[in-house]
Design an enzyme around this catalytic site. Sequence first.
Site, short mmCIF file in Angstrom:
data_model
loop_
_atom_site.label_atom_id
_atom_site.label_comp_id
_atom_site.label_asym_id
_atom_site.label_seq_id
_atom_site.Cartn_x
_atom_site.Cartn_y
_atom_site.Cartn_z
N GLU A 4 -17.16 -3.95 24.88
CA GLU A 4 -16.23 -5.07 24.99
C GLU A 4 -15.04 -4.92 24.06
OE1 GLU A 4 -19.50 -5.28 24.50
OE2 GLU A 4 -20.27 -6.20 26.34
N HIS A 51 0.82 -1.22 0.00
CA HIS A 51 0.00 0.00 0.00
C HIS A 51 0.85 1.26 0.00
CE1 HIS A 51 -2.55 -3.24 1.57
NE2 HIS A 51 -3.60 -2.54 1.18
#
Lengths: 612, 612
Positions: free
Chosen positions: B357, B30
């Site tokens: 969470e 990338h």
Amino acid sequence: MSDRTQLWNDLAAQLAVDSIRCTTAAASGHPTSSMCAAHLTAVLFADHLRTHVSDPQDPANDRFVLSKGHASPLLYSTLKAIGAISDDELLSLRRFGSPIQGHPVPLPEVPWIDVATGSLGQGLPIGLGMAFSMRLHGSPGRAWVMIGDSEMAEGSVWEAMEAASYHGITGLTAILDLNKLGQRGPTMHGWHADVFRDRASAFGWLPIVIDGHDVTAIDAAYSEARNADRPTMVIARTEKGHGVSFLANAEGWHGKALSEEEAVKAIEELGGERHLSIEPPKPGSFAPLEPGGSNVERAPAYDEPVPTRKAFGDSLAWLAGQRSDVVVLDGEVGNSTYTDEFQKVAPERFFEMYIAEQAMIGAQVGLQALGETAFSATFGAFLTRATDFIRMGAIGRADLRLCGSHAGVSIGEDGPSQMALEDLSTMRTLHGSTVLYPADGNATVKLVSAMCDLPGISYIRTTREATRSLYPPGEEFPVGGSKTLASNAEDRVTLVGAGVTLHECLRAAETLASDGIMARVIDCYSVKPIDGDTIRRALEETRVIVVVEDHRVEGGLGDAVLDAVAAGGALTGQVIKIGVADMPGSGKPEELRAWAGIDAASIAVRVRNALS
Amino acid sequence: MSDRTQLWNDLAAQLAVDSIRCTTAAASGHPTSSMCAAHLTAVLFADHLRTHVSDPQDPANDRFVLSKGHASPLLYSTLKAIGAISDDELLSLRRFGSPIQGHPVPLPEVPWIDVATGSLGQGLPIGLGMAFSMRLHGSPGRAWVMIGDSEMAEGSVWEAMEAASYHGITGLTAILDLNKLGQRGPTMHGWHADVFRDRASAFGWLPIVIDGHDVTAIDAAYSEARNADRPTMVIARTEKGHGVSFLANAEGWHGKALSEEEAVKAIEELGGERHLSIEPPKPGSFAPLEPGGSNVERAPAYDEPVPTRKAFGDSLAWLAGQRSDVVVLDGEVGNSTYTDEFQKVAPERFFEMYIAEQAMIGAQVGLQALGETAFSATFGAFLTRATDFIRMGAIGRADLRLCGSHAGVSIGEDGPSQMALEDLSTMRTLHGSTVLYPADGNATVKLVSAMCDLPGISYIRTTREATRSLYPPGEEFPVGGSKTLASNAEDRVTLVGAGVTLHECLRAAETLASDGIMARVIDCYSVKPIDGDTIRRALEETRVIVVVEDHRVEGGLGDAVLDAVAAGGALTGQVIKIGVADMPGSGKPEELRAWAGIDAASIAVRVRNALS
């Protein structure tokens, strides 16, 4: 006080009383988390939620999602008030065998409940999916989602907030029950409604702050919500345990039923038992729009190598023309999963959810609840972001068609963060799931097509690289079946593969044949349900099975094969599991398969060692 | 242009060039996603990130987390510029065996990388955990997290935003690289920095909007961030592929390496190769604070029935006094998981993450990266919300100690949404994981204590109900071991259980004994690694094993036992798996165990049938 005000307040008192009655009868549950939202629910069902109680699936209906699922006593009390369930049914709350469960679950006996809730933060993404479906068909309905304040900490809520405003959704209202007490004490923001008002505004929503026990204010807020040009959040300050002196705003009462004596006292304070019946307003009729089809007339067919992910996208594009109920959701990787092939031909049925996998699956749950045949796709590795949504989908009997691309170490250079290595395990463990893993393009077409009619969670795993064509176009691939690609009487070993490892197994069989070792090769494209008969027969006939998977050695194809063997009774023969047993890095696909021991050469070595 | 400005710009050009060089050498990667952030990184490492390059674990160091992990070429180019890795190492990007992987992974060879990234939206929660650790010890360090704009759609980012401001964290800066192009085209908000500014403000952060290629503005923003009284987000408008005419702001270049010819042209436009070396500023020294211990002097010991979840909390409270490095994170269920026992005795080492969470596990990854022995706990069902974070933790060699409470149908009336039924499968499948499931309080104490020293992902499953004491206090429970609770020469069957089902197996053995059928009973408290020798010996000696688990039949204890059997070579005997095979509802624990066929009576029936 007007008659209507009186009715709303009486109804709210009844809902609070009934929430106490049913939880005390059950000796467990969440009465105080129900009581705080009784006024909000009373006004909603009496005058704003437009629905045919006798036809809960009418496409013109509004929908109600209780995201704070622990307030199920309130929901069931409301269902009693609208004549959907009886008082006896209400009082069966939490009993073994009753459809009136501790948290809402959609079951045939309670068709007014669309989705399972109880894992917090899921209602708003689901409501968004419902609103998508309504808009797609031009329904006048809207989704009302009741949310608790504790669950506003879940990022999935903000994913849905962003997506709703981005997509210009207006048919979605969140009702935030700001009771300021979580299960273990005060919430993060207490009654500071301004925090949520500012955040909702910044996320493109219209916030409306009210006193959640003022029925006139509630009525006005719901009217404003229906007329807004944006998604709306009614932020309602409430009291947990409202209406009862020893419960209101009291800590230590979360998830506790009242004793018989406490219940008598509380019900007295609330004005005693009532048995009001109300009829929610009815929606207007409308002629549902049929979303546009595609012009792809022929099922895809391949004779050249093609990545199964591409075949997946091609199949969706074809199915777009076959069925107007097929919709597709993407997690901003549509050019990798090839859902963009569907987008090209059926853009109005394509939902770009950006990189927000929880909202993607949540919206999918909402879309399927309203009758769409919904597929979603992302990298298999990133579907794990939404594991809890998929789990809840299974509980809610949702039909979720999922595709995880970029399976295994075979993705190569991008490295382990992008590799699905635990997906077969996760999907296989879910109740009632189907797990499919095609090895070529033509198998993919058939399996994607089959998924349209599968109930529950169905998962297809696709491969990044092109794989050569093994089957002719049109070959059938029944779910629960397998293909035996090489078999004869002298087989001394059976190689079981799926997807990319099937090709390695075939190459290994060629190598072994040149050594005089005949190997049977089975394409286990249906990992669950698995073709146990074929596997057990192969073990009986060849004595040795080698299972090869581009997945962790635990929980996937190898364990599925062992399970099928064990299901046959007395164990016999030998099953050797080969999978990814260490942590991969970057590399070329073939280098990584060799490193993992799942390439043809490694398989041949394992077979020779096992037979020597 | 000042000298410093010149240096920053030269360095940025070098980082862009090196990002192109290494990706072109790898023929994948990338480069354009690296180039956009080159100025942001150059100024950061040259003048703001205070670190000892030769001692990356110094507790005074700032930390850098590249949340947009696909920009790893930029990170590696920066490591080269600070003298951490060589140019040759940089050019080994994405090669098989190289630690310079496609996405950042912390490996011994690259100790400047603390955590694995590449699944988006995880860096900010991790940075938050680092900031928690720094504050705990009074470190002057801060965490700088570089984020991409596409990943702002992930809810986990907003979970961390909320938690950071709520906890009054100041040592955390997000650098938002607003390059407006995602992998498949434009992002949701393009260059509309105001959207992110307003949202960051509403979440209690200080937003600073700048041009991400203006080094003077970047320098000022970082200074402002360090001095702010809030967490800060530097929102930097950037161009993907900046500095090269045919790449800048061009679509279709995501995740594509340049050809050799394109690279030559691009590098020329950027001013050619450079080999500048910089030294980041060094942090001041400080005397690390030792967080307070607890006054619990004795290890918990039980002779009366106790829920293992309570024993877990008691153990943590005791360990708080034994080790100052133990910290605990809670998902607003500390009164259910009993982590509140730890909170009572060591409040400054207790992190209330509310119902978020993902942020909980992300922060845990950050805390352990800085040396804390971190435990987190919630209902096992809700840990699934963070599956992707746990998966990435395994990739990043994080030591994560996890507790999932409320296992199985045995939770009873609350219903399936609250039941952990797939947790053993998920945790067992992860690479290098340890899965523990104690049956009584005394076993729990030993296993929690053992977890403090376990590498990788360790998971302990706890039960809601009290279970009677089976072992004396002080009994040892080695990881990978088992306990044989009943055994003699006439055993005709082996019952394998863990946790709550061990008690059912013991009762079943009593019933069977009264019928003259002697049964061996094994407590398989260590599900992974499993005690294969004992299991294989039992199968050899008794011919039949019945494995009973309060978990789905797939992927859990039953599959682990089958796997252990298969690992022994030729299969022999019979293994019967009993687990939860249908979708439970509400009911009493004993009703649900009977319904699932995992209670003593059902086990006895299965044994009699198998032996008849």
